[in-house]
Design a protein around this motif. Structure first.
Motif, PDB file in Angstrom:
ATOM      1  N   CYS A   1      -4.727   2.580  -2.268  1.00 14.24           N
ATOM      2  CA  CYS A   1      -4.065   1.655  -1.349  1.00 14.24           C
ATOM      3  C   CYS A   1      -4.912   0.423  -1.039  1.00 14.24           C
ATOM      4  CB  CYS A   1      -3.699   2.360  -0.053  1.00 14.24           C
ATOM      5  SG  CYS A   1      -5.121   3.076   0.827  1.00 14.24           S
TER       6      CYS A   1
ATOM      7  N   CYS B   1       0.814  -1.214   0.000  1.00 12.87           N
ATOM      8  CA  CYS B   1       0.000   0.000   0.000  1.00 12.87           C
ATOM      9  C   CYS B   1       0.853   1.272   0.000  1.00 12.87           C
ATOM     10  CB  CYS B   1      -0.911   0.001   1.220  1.00 12.87           C
ATOM     11  SG  CYS B   1      -0.025  -0.304   2.782  1.00 12.87           S
TER      12      CYS B   1
ATOM     13  N   CYS C   1       0.670   5.142  -2.481  1.00  2.00           N
ATOM     14  CA  CYS C   1       0.081   6.312  -1.822  1.00  2.00           C
ATOM     15  C   CYS C   1       0.679   7.609  -2.373  1.00  2.00           C
ATOM     16  CB  CYS C   1       0.295   6.243  -0.317  1.00  2.00           C
ATOM     17  SG  CYS C   1      -0.443   7.645   0.565  1.00  2.00           S
TER      18      CYS C   1
END
Length: 112
Positions: free
Chosen positions: A46, A17, A21
């Motif tokens: 994410c 994730c 971002c």
């Protein structure tokens, strides 16, 4: 709306994730990540990257506790903006339920 990290991340901490971002709103604990809900721009990129399905929107049922946990630890832990190494036993913890109460560490991670 914002996204937050939930119980499923504890001991998994895959960090896929973090790579996607756009605003670097992830913070690293020893065995879990959190999202600063005040920095998240609700882009949602994410959420599908998390193998543990630990990232949820703040509109999900019974999520208020996780919003506060994410806010609290984002203020204490170092920011992380690139993927680090997942724990060696992360796959063993994938899918285990209710990990937070027994396995969560308040200790910060290394950050990036």
């Amino acid at each position: 709306m914002t996204y937050v990290v939930t119980d499923s991340c504890v001991r998994c901490k895959f960090m896929d994730c973090v790579e996607v971002c756009p605003v670097d709103c992830f913070y690293e604990g020893e065995n879990m990540l959190v999202i600063n809900p005040d920095e998240c721009i609700d882009c949602g990129v994410c959420e599908p990257e998390c193998p543990a399905e630990a990232i949820q929107p703040d509109s999900a049922d019974n999520i208020e506790r996780w919003v506060e946990i994410n806010r609290q630890y984002a203020a204490l832990w170092p920011n992380i903006n690139r993927k680090g190494e997942e724990p060696t036993d992360a796959r063993e913890w994938l899918g285990v339920k209710n990990k937070f109460e027994q396995h969560f560490s308040k200790s910060p991670g290394k950050g990036s």
